[in-house]
Design an enzyme around this catalytic site. Structure first.
Site, PDB file in Angstrom:
ATOM      1  CG  ASP A 157     -11.654  39.263   6.427  1.00 10.92           C
ATOM      2  OD1 ASP A 157     -11.067  38.270   5.934  1.00 10.92           O
ATOM      3  OD2 ASP A 157     -12.189  40.157   5.744  1.00 10.92           O
ATOM      4  CE1 TYR A 167     -11.796  36.937   0.063  1.00 10.77           C
ATOM      5  CE2 TYR A 167     -12.412  36.389  -2.195  1.00 10.77           C
ATOM      6  CZ  TYR A 167     -11.603  36.187  -1.089  1.00 10.77           C
ATOM      7  OH  TYR A 167     -10.602  35.241  -1.125  1.00 10.77           O
TER       8      TYR A 167
END
EC number: 5.4.99.25
Length: 430
Positions: A253, A392
């Protein structure tokens, strides 16, 4: 029918230069160019007709006179030496209009200049166009039922390639050329397609809010001030190539730093201007642009290596460091329970809520191998997470409202959030 008889019949009807005549018999003889072959056939034909004339065949001299405009100076000079005055006006070759030698010389020089300028070490050549020449030579081959001729494109590729090698240090390489050169003779254009340079290395993101790719809003404004792609594309402005593409082993990210071992990637320079570049020059250029990004380039690789890098990110493991905050005090027993629970634990994750707008909602299963934790304050702790690629991590911590199970939140029976996340290690299987 002998070669001389066939050549006699052809030259009675068509004027051909030495190359175009020789090309009609290209498979006969070894070590000869078509130019040499055609000249030899003309000489042999003139000698044969002269012999017949000396042997008393007066028609042979008449035949030689008739053929002389299509044979050229070899026949004309002999006739004049025999004391016969003839008017001779040079004719143009029926196939190439007397242009083939000029085509070979001109394009050889133009391409040699490009090769020397770009420091190209190997090449392969292709020819487009010359359709009118091909049509004419095919008509002759069919008319006289020729079996040993070759296409003019083949001769042009061979002869131009030979001259280029004589004029440069570059060699023809059919398997792995540094440049694919296409000559479009009808349009008088040269197209050079250089296979991409592929360079393996690693990058480090030393700051946050740095994206991998250039991210634009609907208004065309950059969403984040810095991206790895943006830095890499500076190489285009510097003249290293026409475009740059990044092949990265996974992604993080924008708010995640990449520290430790860095993240593997392959830098692809498309249509490079030069081949013999120093990897360290590129590395230094990349590292000079922003203090928040660091690059290390290691070696040139092939296309198969790129596939292995991208495939490896799906099967490799990664280590992350997360700073986690909880809505209640976290004690030593909580920490121990968390570490014990997430030893070789399979995690089921639906696509995170935060990326549902751009990714399909699917169920993923990924493994957490182990975690190590350290309490920082009553409600804040550090977690080192070793996990399978594709997990994730933020949702592993928060649970994402039940879309990721199990999670730190479910095991601790507390609401936990990831404050900051750093990638410390990306393992490679390449």
């Amino acid at each position: 029918m002998s070669i001389i008889d066939i050549a006699n019949n052809i030259l009675r009807k068509y004027c051909l230069c030495d190359r175009c005549l020789g090309r009609l018999f290209a498979s006969l003889g070894r070590g000869l160019s078509n130019d040499e072959r055609g000249k030899a056939i003309k000489i042999a034909l003139v000698l044969e007709l002269h012999k017949r004339y000396l042997d008393g065949d007066k028609d042979s001299l008449k035949q030689l006179v008739e053929l002389s405009p299509n044979i050229g100076p070899i026949a004309v000079n002999l006739i004049k030496n025999l004391g016969i005055e003839i008017e001779y006006t040079p004719r143009t070759c029926f196939i190439c209009d007397n242009k083939i030698n000029d085509i070979i010389d001109t394009y050889s020089q133009r391409i040699a200049d490009i090769i020397n300028e770009r420091h190209i070490n190997s090449f392969v050549l292709g020819i487009r166009g010359v359709t009118s020449y091909i049509r004419k030579e095919e008509s002759i081959a069919n008319e006289f039922k020729l079996l040993y001729w070759e296409n003019i494109k083949r001769e042009l590729k061979r002869e131009i390639g030979k001259k280029i090698q004589m004029m440069t240090n570059a060699k023809v390489d059919f398997l792995n050329p540094e440049a694919m050169i296409i000559i479009d003779i009808d349009r008088d254009r040269i197209y050079i397609e250089s296979p991409s340079l592929l360079i393996y290395g690693r990058y480090w993101k030393l700051g946050r809010m740095i994206s991998q790719n250039i991210w634009l809003t609907k208004n065309g404004v950059k969403k984040y001030p810095l991206s790895i792609e943006e830095i890499a594309k500076m190489l285009v402005k510097d003249g290293f190539g026409d475009d740059v593409v990044l092949h990265i082993a996974g992604r993080e990210d924008v708010d995640v730093r990449t520290l430790g071992s860095g993240r593997p990637f392959v830098l692809e320079i498309k249509r490079p201007r030069k081949r013999n570049i120093d990897i360290k020059d590129i590395e230094n250029r990349l590292n000079s642009i922003s203090r928040w990004l660091k690059f290390e380039l290691n070696m040139f690789v092939d296309r198969d290596f790129v596939s292995r890098v991208k495939k490896g990110c799906r099967t490799s493991y990664k280590i992350y460091r997360a700073i986690v905050v909880a809505d209640r005090d976290i004690g030593i027993e909580d920490i121990k329970r968390l570490e014990e629970f997430f030893r070789d634990r399979i995690i089921e994750q639906r696509t995170p809520t935060r990326v549902l707008r751009r990714k399909k909602d699917v169920l993923r299963r990924r493994k957490v191998f182990e975690i190590k934790t350290r309490v920082i304050s009553p409600r804040v702790f550090e977690a080192l997470i070793k996990c399978e690629g594709g997990l994730y991590v933020k949702e592993l911590i928060s649970g994402d409202n039940g879309r990721t199970v199990p999670s730190f939140s479910s095991v601790l029976n507390a609401n936990t959030l990831c404050l900051t996340l750093d990638a410390l290690y990306v393992h490679e299987y390449i």
